[in-house]
Every structure is written in structure tokens, then in C-alpha cells.
Design a protein around this motif. Structure first.
Motif, mmCIF file in Angstrom:
data_model
loop_
_atom_site.group_PDB
_atom_site.id
_atom_site.type_symbol
_atom_site.label_atom_id
_atom_site.label_comp_id
_atom_site.label_asym_id
_atom_site.label_seq_id
_atom_site.Cartn_x
_atom_site.Cartn_y
_atom_site.Cartn_z
ATOM 1 N N LYS A 1 0.842 -1.195 0.000
ATOM 2 C CA LYS A 1 0.000 0.000 0.000
ATOM 3 C C LYS A 1 0.872 1.239 0.000
ATOM 4 C CE LYS A 1 -3.561 2.471 2.663
ATOM 5 N NZ LYS A 1 -4.477 2.428 3.825
ATOM 6 N N SER A 2 0.483 2.208 -0.816
ATOM 7 C CA SER A 2 1.228 3.462 -0.862
ATOM 8 C C SER A 2 0.795 4.375 0.277
ATOM 9 C CB SER A 2 0.996 4.156 -2.203
ATOM 10 O OG SER A 2 1.606 5.430 -2.227
ATOM 11 N N LYS B 1 0.598 7.489 0.009
ATOM 12 C CA LYS B 1 -0.139 8.603 -0.595
ATOM 13 C C LYS B 1 -0.685 8.152 -1.955
ATOM 14 C CE LYS B 1 4.027 10.379 -2.841
ATOM 15 N NZ LYS B 1 4.966 11.522 -2.997
ATOM 16 N N PRO B 2 -1.622 8.872 -2.540
ATOM 17 C CA PRO B 2 -2.132 8.500 -3.861
ATOM 18 C C PRO B 2 -1.026 8.512 -4.911
ATOM 19 C CG PRO B 2 -3.616 10.053 -2.804
ATOM 20 C CD PRO B 2 -2.381 10.005 -1.961
ATOM 21 N N SER C 1 -1.770 12.878 -6.266
ATOM 22 C CA SER C 1 -2.582 13.725 -5.389
ATOM 23 C C SER C 1 -3.546 14.593 -6.181
ATOM 24 C CB SER C 1 -1.665 14.608 -4.533
ATOM 25 O OG SER C 1 -0.834 13.828 -3.714
ATOM 26 N N TRP D 1 -6.644 12.407 -7.196
ATOM 27 C CA TRP D 1 -7.550 11.848 -6.178
ATOM 28 C C TRP D 1 -8.800 12.709 -6.095
ATOM 29 C CZ3 TRP D 1 -6.328 7.140 -4.991
ATOM 30 C CH2 TRP D 1 -6.969 6.483 -3.930
ATOM 31 N N GLU E 1 -12.086 4.977 -4.646
ATOM 32 C CA GLU E 1 -11.451 5.689 -3.530
ATOM 33 C C GLU E 1 -12.275 5.550 -2.250
ATOM 34 O OE1 GLU E 1 -9.884 9.237 -6.540
ATOM 35 O OE2 GLU E 1 -11.082 9.725 -4.785
ATOM 36 N N GLY F 1 -8.293 1.177 -4.662
ATOM 37 C CA GLY F 1 -8.482 2.332 -3.790
ATOM 38 C C GLY F 1 -7.866 2.126 -2.422
ATOM 39 N N SER F 2 -7.977 0.905 -1.892
ATOM 40 C CA SER F 2 -7.407 0.612 -0.572
ATOM 41 C C SER F 2 -5.886 0.719 -0.585
ATOM 42 C CB SER F 2 -7.829 -0.788 -0.113
ATOM 43 O OG SER F 2 -7.127 -1.804 -0.814
ATOM 44 N N LYS F 3 -5.297 0.582 -1.762
ATOM 45 C CA LYS F 3 -3.842 0.664 -1.907
ATOM 46 C C LYS F 3 -3.368 2.058 -2.308
ATOM 47 C CE LYS F 3 -3.271 -4.204 -3.094
ATOM 48 N NZ LYS F 3 -2.499 -4.496 -1.852
ATOM 49 N N ASN F 4 -4.308 2.998 -2.450
ATOM 50 C CA ASN F 4 -3.999 4.359 -2.905
ATOM 51 C C ASN F 4 -3.427 4.374 -4.320
ATOM 52 O OD1 ASN F 4 -4.909 5.997 -0.768
ATOM 53 N ND2 ASN F 4 -3.059 5.561 0.422
ATOM 54 N N LYS G 1 -4.324 5.003 -8.011
ATOM 55 C CA LYS G 1 -5.370 5.637 -8.805
ATOM 56 C C LYS G 1 -5.457 5.082 -10.213
ATOM 57 C CE LYS G 1 -8.503 8.814 -9.750
ATOM 58 N NZ LYS G 1 -9.859 8.789 -9.158
#
Length: 616
Positions: free
Chosen positions: A114-115, A117-118, A134, A137, A167, A193-196, A198
Motif C-alpha cells: 500500500k502506498s 499517498k495516492p 494527489s 484523487w 477511492e 483504492g485501498s492501496k492508494n 489511482k
């Protein structure tokens, strides 16, 4: 040998992108796309993993025929553990993205972790890197695609992305490419989305080489394209009417689920049919349908491009929807229409555009709205629960409002976004969820098409028509006609469809080709591209191996025989009208026979003999 021979592994937590050689031994056992990616997935991920945790993985995968001159060779799949069901998930998409990934030199992309941030993943041939997202998002998939194409300064960049629903972790969020093509079911978009994550933007300039026998491949693909052209379904029906050609056909058959499966025929079916889409509207003298559209390499062109009526209540103040865009397919038209008793074609098109724009599955969405409407009608739901919304069957206004709320993750839309299983359980009526393993039924009532009941009950990803489309045989007579009202022979029929479809989904081709082709037509194309060992017998075994691999994962995830069942309504409430009048679905008779045909024990688990025979 048609595979690119390379996979891209992306670790979001470590912010790394690493190239790995494709495991060719696995490729020869599982072919590609659905089968091969599932093999990677089950070897690397614990079956008990929380689908929305960083430990779950998400795989974008192509097949060996993706990006080639084989007709419909533009497919890709997204494989993960689905948050809607908790089962193995594989969602298939068309368009151009899959071919672009293959032409960039990659068979698949494995995303893990998982990141913080986006981010989005940029792939240009051999170069892959994670970039800040970012600014993306909160954007829709339409906006995301436009922004990333502008940033790349290359209009040929292809984008696979999530919208706000992904998201917001809508459990049936999709991953969308080419504006209205989607890996649509089981909530693969929520995992992204759970992993950021996009989007994945890809540009490939290498093309697809390594064909085993180029001359034979050109010869056989040309021959098989002619079969598609000359076939009544793939050469005439689908190009002219798209999948919507089925609306009136299935309604007349008495198998069109209506008002949350209370009924099997919809009095408003003709108003939301393919024929209605082609009629000129009184408001502007133009039909909703503008033209058809094809995916990469496709000679069928079943896609719809439609123009919405700008004067309609739902879009008067939304000029962004006035232009031509993705039109209604049969499953979406049913779910947004008959499932809730709604016959307003323009409202259906508007809701469908929202599903495309914000990336969520119209089947699960529409079916969940239908369930909510029944809950409201019987008093289990009230205006206090819905935020003042009157969820009455037939209300086009409520459909459109709920589509907007679900996309934004606001109000009662948050509850719709959890799917019908969770919604109905929360309000004390779990039996009103028309689903299997938590995934909502598509557009066929299994009282009128008995084989589809067994198909739904045993589907590895939850209720699904695309895992075993017995409608083809039971209604359309392809490849042979069987009686839709009897259970006789259906276990064998379902197994045959399931195994064959697993091969098609793993090859990189579209399952719609099977209206004209059998594996005897597909096999020579795979053999010419991949190697002579891909005989008819070998492909049959590969399809069965893939199905059992998925089943074994689900068993380890906690699924048992009790999950291979249908809601009580379909087993106890007979069809009221039509050819199936008086009938319920005979799942209780078919299931034990199916287990025997599959070589499973009485609890639906693989026997040692089956494991040995399939090399599992």
C-alpha cells in the motif's frame, strides 16, 4: 511464442518497480490472463487475507493472444481477492488498454503493498515508475484519463483507473479503461483504492512478436474471422443491436428478473430494449443510439455509443452528459431498469453514465437498488433510514439520485455501496439479497433458465453469467439446443461451459466469440501462436485446471457447500407467468450431480484423484 515473457512487479510500500521473467512452466499449464494470473495470485497470497488490507495483491494480466491479429484480441483481466465476496475475483475488460500493455512488452503487472499517498503507475515500454497522484484523487475516471493523456503528451497513452467509488471503497467499484470499458465486477476497484493506486497509464511501441508459426497464425485467424462474420449472432445481431438484443428475447422467455426477482417478466421491457434505443425521440427527433463501437482487433463491434436526451429531468443541468458516450448494454439496462421496475430509458442511460464515469458495477448497483426498493416497500427501510428518499419500485428519480450518492459516497449511497447482501442483512431481511457468495445476480431468472441457477450457485467469483453462459444453449441453441425448463443434463453442460470459458478468458480473446466458435476454432489459433502442444485435449485440461485452482482457493478461504446455493425465493416461489410458470429452480437436485461430474467429494472439495489428474 506469443507471451512477452516478462512481468512487472510493483511494490507500493517500497515504491519499487521490478522486472521479472515470466514463469513459462506455469504459462504452459495455465495459458495466460485469468488462469496464469490466478496461479501467481494463489501461490503468493494467503486465502484468508482481508481483501482491503495491504497484504492482498492486485494483478493486471493479458493473454497470449492479447495484442495480436486474432479477432477480439484486446482483452485483459484484473485478479485479486474480491471485497464484495471474499472469494477469488477475476474481472475482464476490453477496449485498448490490454493490447497496449502487451505492446509495451509486459504480460502482467503484479501490485502489492500500500502506498502512503495516492500514486499512479506510468509504463512506457520498458520504463515503469510510480508518480504522485494527489492531483488525481477525487477525480472521475473520465477526468483522470484526460489529465494523464495531457501530461504524457501522447494521445495513444491508455489509462486504466478508478473513480471516486474506488477511492470511497464501494464494494463493487470497478477499474475502467477507455472511458467505458471496465473490469467491472467483484470490487476490484475498491482493492486499488485501498492501496492508494489511482491508475496505470501505459504506452507501448514494441508490438507483439514471438508468434510460434506466423504464416499458420495469419491463415487460421483469417478463417475464423469469416466464421464470426457469417454467424447470425456475431455477424448481425451483436453489431446491430449489441447485447441489448436480448432484452425482449429474455422477457418473452419468462426469465427477465423483475422487481428484485419477484417476477419473471417486465411489462416495461420494450421501452428499455435495443429497439427502443434505435427509435427517434419526440424531444429532438434523434435516437438514443448513435453507432456501434469495437474494442482492439474486434470484428464484432458490439459496443454501444449513445446520446442522452438533454431535456430529460436527470440531465438538464449537466451538459457534460449531452455528448455521445458509452451506451447501455443488456446487463446494465436490466439492472438499472427491470430489477427496480423502471422503464425510463433516459434515466437508465444517465445512471449508466455515472457508473462509467465514477467506476462502479451497474449490475451490483442496480440489483442492490432493487433490493432496497423491496425493503422500503415492506417497511424494513423507512425515510428515516434513507435520508428522506422514497425508494419506490419504478422510480427513475430515485435511481438517478442513488447513482449520484453512491458515486460520491454520500448519504444512503454509502449503504448501497456495500452491496445487497450487507444491506439486506442490516435491515433484517437477508433472504431478499438476490446474490450468491455476496455478488448480485445478472439478468437471467433461473426459474426460467434452469442451468443458470447451477451456474450462479457454483461460480467461483459469486453469481455471474460470464463463467458459464448456458443461456447460449438453453435459449439460443448454441452450440446445441437444450431445454431451459429441465435440470436434466445441466451439471454436465455447466461444467463444459465453465471449463471452456476459463480457456477463452485466459487466451486474451472475448467470450462473445463463442457464439460462433468452439474450442475447436480457438485451439488452432492458440496453437499457431503459442506452440503445437496446445491441442484440443490439452486446452480442455487447462480449462478444468483453472476452474479447480480457483475452487481450491475459495475452499481455503472458508467457502463450503452451503455457499453453493440460491436465495430461498428462487427455490420456493414459483414463476407466476410465462413458459416457466409454476417452476422453481432445481439447484438441490443439480448440485450433487455437478460435484460428481467435477470429481469433488460430497462437500464440494477436490479429491486426491482430481488433484493428481490436474497437477494441482
Amino acid at each position: 511464442m506469443s507471451w512477452a515473457g516478462k512481468i512487472l512487479r510493483v511494490d507500493l510500500g517500497k515504491e519499487t518497480c521490478t522486472s521479472e521473467p515470466l514463469k513459462m512452466e506455469w504459462a504452459r499449464q495455465y495459458l495466460g490472463q485469468r488462469g496464469l494470473a490466478t496461479k501467481y495470485f494463489v501461490e503468493e497470497v494467503d486465502a484468508k487475507v482481508d481483501p482491503l488490507s495491504p497484504e492482498n495483491k492486485l494483478i493486471w494480466a493479458t493473454g497470449p493472444l492479447t495484442g495480436t491479429m486474432a479477432s477480439t484480441g484486446g482483452r485483459y483481466s484484473v485478479i485479486t481477492k474480491g471485497p464484495l465476496t471474499g472469494a477469488i475475483a477475476c474481472s475482464n475488460s476490453g477496449g485498448y488498454w490490454g493490447a497496449e500493455l502487451k505492446m509495451a512488452g509486459w504480460d502482467m503487472v503484479i501490485v502489492q503493498g500500500k502506498s502512503a499517498k495516492p500514486v499512479y503507475l506510468s509504463i512506457v515500454d520498458d520504463k515503469a515508475e510510480l508518480r504522485d497522484a494527489s492531483h488525481l484523487w477525487g477525480k472521475t475516471v473520465w477526468q483522470t484519463e484526460e489529465i494523464l493523456k495531457n501530461e504524457s503528451q501522447d494521445p495513444q497513452t491508455r489509462v486504466s483507473s478508478i473513480g471516486r467509488s474506488g477511492e470511497n471503497l464501494v464494494l463493487f467499484a470497478a477499474i475502467v479503461n477507455d472511458l467505458h470499458r471496465a473490469a467491472g465486477r467483484s470490487g476490484v476497484g475498491a482493492v486499488a483504492g485501498s492501496k492508494n493506486l489511482k491508475a496505470i497509464a501505459v504506452r507501448g511501441t514494441k508490438g507483439v512478436g514471438n508468434i510460434h508459426n506466423p504464416k499458420e497464425f495469419m491463415k487460421v485467424t483469417k478463417e475464423k474471422k469469416k466464421l464470426l462474420h457469417d454467424n447470425a449472432v456475431t455477424g448481425q445481431g451483436l453489431p446491430t443491436y449489441g447485447t441489448q438484443v436480448l432484452m425482449n428475447v429474455i422477457n418473452e422467455t419468462g426469465a427477465l428478473p423483475t422487481r428484485n426477482h419477484r417476477d419473471v417478466q417486465f411489462e416495461g421491457a420494450s421501452k428499455i430494449s435495443a429497439e427502443a434505443m434505435a427509435e427517434k425521440r419526440p424531444s429532438d427527433g434523434k435516437p438514443q443510439l448513435v453507432t456501434n463501437q469495437a474494442c482492439f482487433g474486434c470484428t464484432i463491434a458490439c459496443g454501444r455509443i449513445s446520446r442522452i436526451d438533454a431535456t430529460h429531468f436527470s440531465v438538464v443541468n449537466k451538459p457534460e452528459y449531452w455528448g455521445a458516450s458509452g451506451g447501455l448494454e443488456y446487463e446494465a439496462a436490466w439492472a438499472l431498469g427491470a430489477a427496480g421496475g423502471i422503464n425510463d430509458l433516459e434515466a437508465l442511460q444517465f445512471a449508466n453514465l455515472l457508473c462509467n464515469e465514477d467506476g462502479f458495477d451497474p449490475i451490483s448497483f442496480g440489483a442492490t437498488v432493487g433490493a432496497a426498493m423491496e425493503l422500503y416497500e415492506i417497511g424494513a427501510l423507512t425515510k428515516e433510514h434513507t435520508g428522506g428518499l422514497e425508494l419506490k419500485f419504478g422510480s427513475a428519480e430515485m435511481l438517478c439520485k442513488l447513482a449520484e450518492l453512491t458515486a460520491k459516497g454520500e448519504g444512503f449511497g454509502k449503504e448501497i455501496g456495500q452491496g445487497s447482501k450487507r444491506l439486506c442483512a442490516k435491515y433484517g431481511k437477508p433472504e431478499l439479497s438476490m446474490s450468491v457468495k455476496g455478488q448480485e445476480f445478472p439478468a437471467y431468472d433461473s426459474r426460467g433458465i434452469q442451468g443458470m441457477g447451477l451456474t450462479y450457485a457454483t461460480s467461483n467469483r459469486g453469481a455471474c453469467h460470464l463463467r458459464s453462459y448456458t443461456v447460449s444453449s438453453e435459449i439460443l441453441g448454441v452450440p446445441v439446443k437444450t431445454d431451459p425448463l429441465t435440470t436434466d443434463g445441466k451439471p454436465e453442460l455447466v461444467k463444459a461451459f465453465q471449463d471452456a470459458t476459463a480457456v477463452v478468458d485466459s487466451s486474451g480473446l472475448c467470450v462473445f466469440t463463442t457464439f460462433a466458435w468452439t474450442l475447436a476454432d480457438i485451439g488452432p489459433q492458440i496453437a499457431a501462436a503459442c506452440g503445437d502442444e496446445f491441442t484440443q485435449e490439452n486446452l480442455d485440461l487447462i480449462g478444468e485446471r483453472i476452474w479447480n485452482l480457483e475452487r481450491d482457493f475459495n475452499n481455503r478461504a472458508g467457502f463450503t457447500r452451503k455457499d453453493d446455493d440460491l436465495p430461498p425465493r428462487l427455490k420456493t416461489e414459483p414463476a407466476k407467468v410465462g413458459p416457466a410458470k409454476g417452476l422453481v429452480n432445481g439447484i438441490d437436485k443439480m448440485l450433487p450431480e455437478y460435484y460428481k461430474v467435477r470429481g469433488w467429494d460430497t462437500e464440494g472439495k477436490l479429491t486426491a484423484g482430481t488433484r493428481s489428474r490436474l497437477g494441482l
